[in-house]
Design a protein around this motif. Sequence first.
Motif, PDB file in Angstrom:
ATOM      1  N   GLU A   6      -6.633 -11.313   3.705  1.00  0.00           N
ATOM      2  CA  GLU A   6      -6.177 -11.373   2.849  1.00  0.00           C
ATOM      3  C   GLU A   6      -4.809  -9.851   3.258  1.00  0.00           C
ATOM      4  OE1 GLU A   6      -7.147  -8.847  -1.181  1.00  0.00           O
ATOM      5  OE2 GLU A   6      -8.960  -9.395  -0.648  1.00  0.00           O
ATOM      6  N   LEU A   7      -5.388  -9.045   3.262  1.00  0.00           N
ATOM      7  CA  LEU A   7      -4.069  -7.666   3.709  1.00  0.00           C
ATOM      8  C   LEU A   7      -3.323  -8.153   4.627  1.00  0.00           C
ATOM      9  CD1 LEU A   7      -2.575  -5.290   2.908  1.00  0.00           C
ATOM     10  CD2 LEU A   7      -5.028  -3.958   4.879  1.00  0.00           C
ATOM     11  N   ILE A  11       1.085  -7.880   3.259  1.00  0.00           N
ATOM     12  CA  ILE A  11       2.048  -7.728   4.371  1.00  0.00           C
ATOM     13  C   ILE A  11       2.802  -8.516   4.257  1.00  0.00           C
ATOM     14  CG2 ILE A  11       2.799  -5.790   6.820  1.00  0.00           C
ATOM     15  CD1 ILE A  11       0.181  -4.923   6.850  1.00  0.00           C
ATOM     16  N   MET A  12       2.444  -9.606   5.645  1.00  0.00           N
ATOM     17  CA  MET A  12       3.582 -10.922   5.240  1.00  0.00           C
ATOM     18  C   MET A  12       4.159 -11.467   4.091  1.00  0.00           C
ATOM     19  SD  MET A  12       3.702 -10.567   8.754  1.00  0.00           S
ATOM     20  CE  MET A  12       5.088 -11.841   8.229  1.00  0.00           C
ATOM     21  N   ASN A  29       3.655   1.416  -0.768  1.00  0.00           N
ATOM     22  CA  ASN A  29       3.844   2.083  -1.726  1.00  0.00           C
ATOM     23  C   ASN A  29       3.995   1.039  -2.379  1.00  0.00           C
ATOM     24  OD1 ASN A  29       4.484   4.464  -1.051  1.00  0.00           O
ATOM     25  ND2 ASN A  29       6.321   4.426   0.194  1.00  0.00           N
ATOM     26  N   ASP A  30       4.253  -0.379  -2.160  1.00  0.00           N
ATOM     27  CA  ASP A  30       4.325  -1.052  -2.901  1.00  0.00           C
ATOM     28  C   ASP A  30       2.763  -1.533  -3.207  1.00  0.00           C
ATOM     29  OD1 ASP A  30       6.441  -3.081  -4.317  1.00  0.00           O
ATOM     30  OD2 ASP A  30       5.300  -4.485  -3.138  1.00  0.00           O
ATOM     31  N   LEU A  31       1.962  -1.968  -2.126  1.00  0.00           N
ATOM     32  CA  LEU A  31       0.469  -2.420  -2.581  1.00  0.00           C
ATOM     33  C   LEU A  31       0.380  -1.313  -2.987  1.00  0.00           C
ATOM     34  CD1 LEU A  31      -0.957  -3.250   1.605  1.00  0.00           C
ATOM     35  CD2 LEU A  31      -0.193  -4.573  -0.075  1.00  0.00           C
ATOM     36  N   LEU A  32       0.534   0.347  -2.961  1.00  0.00           N
ATOM     37  CA  LEU A  32      -0.758   1.369  -3.716  1.00  0.00           C
ATOM     38  C   LEU A  32       0.100   0.607  -5.359  1.00  0.00           C
ATOM     39  CD1 LEU A  32       0.419   4.610  -2.157  1.00  0.00           C
ATOM     40  CD2 LEU A  32      -1.949   3.135  -2.611  1.00  0.00           C
ATOM     41  N   LYS A  33       0.502  -0.270  -5.857  1.00  0.00           N
ATOM     42  CA  LYS A  33       1.493  -0.214  -7.162  1.00  0.00           C
ATOM     43  C   LYS A  33       0.197  -1.527  -8.200  1.00  0.00           C
ATOM     44  CE  LYS A  33       6.625  -0.346  -6.546  1.00  0.00           C
ATOM     45  NZ  LYS A  33       7.556  -1.525  -6.257  1.00  0.00           N
ATOM     46  N   LYS A  34      -1.066  -1.272  -6.745  1.00  0.00           N
ATOM     47  CA  LYS A  34      -2.071  -2.796  -6.889  1.00  0.00           C
ATOM     48  C   LYS A  34      -2.974  -2.283  -7.338  1.00  0.00           C
ATOM     49  CE  LYS A  34       0.867  -7.066  -7.362  1.00  0.00           C
ATOM     50  NZ  LYS A  34       1.214  -8.821  -7.345  1.00  0.00           N
ATOM     51  N   ARG A  35      -3.056  -1.260  -6.267  1.00  0.00           N
ATOM     52  CA  ARG A  35      -5.036  -1.162  -5.393  1.00  0.00           C
ATOM     53  C   ARG A  35      -4.525  -0.017  -4.435  1.00  0.00           C
ATOM     54  NH1 ARG A  35      -7.174  -4.506  -0.653  1.00  0.00           N
ATOM     55  NH2 ARG A  35      -5.214  -5.380   0.351  1.00  0.00           N
ATOM     56  N   VAL A  45      -3.223  -2.972  10.586  1.00  0.00           N
ATOM     57  CA  VAL A  45      -3.108  -4.064  10.235  1.00  0.00           C
ATOM     58  C   VAL A  45      -1.494  -4.244  10.439  1.00  0.00           C
ATOM     59  CG1 VAL A  45      -3.272  -5.870   8.439  1.00  0.00           C
ATOM     60  CG2 VAL A  45      -4.242  -4.114   8.128  1.00  0.00           C
ATOM     61  N   ALA A  46      -0.457  -3.494  10.758  1.00  0.00           N
ATOM     62  CA  ALA A  46       0.513  -3.919  10.653  1.00  0.00           C
ATOM     63  C   ALA A  46       0.959  -4.394  12.184  1.00  0.00           C
ATOM     64  CB  ALA A  46       2.428  -2.875  10.126  1.00  0.00           C
ATOM     65  N   ASP A  47       0.231  -3.348  12.681  1.00  0.00           N
ATOM     66  CA  ASP A  47       0.231  -3.687  14.321  1.00  0.00           C
ATOM     67  C   ASP A  47      -1.046  -4.725  14.837  1.00  0.00           C
ATOM     68  OD1 ASP A  47       1.710  -1.083  14.788  1.00  0.00           O
ATOM     69  OD2 ASP A  47      -0.170   0.088  14.793  1.00  0.00           O
ATOM     70  N   ILE A  48      -1.879  -5.205  14.053  1.00  0.00           N
ATOM     71  CA  ILE A  48      -2.693  -5.950  14.582  1.00  0.00           C
ATOM     72  C   ILE A  48      -1.968  -7.549  14.290  1.00  0.00           C
ATOM     73  CG2 ILE A  48      -4.302  -7.496  13.541  1.00  0.00           C
ATOM     74  CD1 ILE A  48      -6.137  -4.871  13.161  1.00  0.00           C
TER      75      ILE A  48
END
Length: 122
Positions: A6-7, A11-12, A29-35, A45-48
Amino acid sequence: MRQLGELEAEIMDRVWSWGRPATAREVLNDLLKKRPIAYSTVKTVADILCDKGMLTREKDGRAWVYRATCTRQQYTAARMQDALSGSSDAAGVMASFVEQITPGEAEALRAALRAAKRRQAP
């Protein structure tokens, strides 16, 4: 190619939608708009995703900048190919798929087949 978590998918989606490299901070910053979510979670997760070959990263000052290694379309096509190759009846899978698509999707498929045929012609 494995399905994204999901995450990972979120990100992608942002990197693909923006059409440019992005930092973990921008994604956060964009994700924080929703949760609510922590920077360290987004960075991990970006490194993964880098380890999985979906993103590359390079240093820009103190931040890492992440870039998609494929387009959304290439990723989706690879997932479709995995589904076909995982079946002992690829023709049956394709027939079932074609029965479920809309007329517009069917026309897009015909156009893609014509374009592929032109590219393969000697």
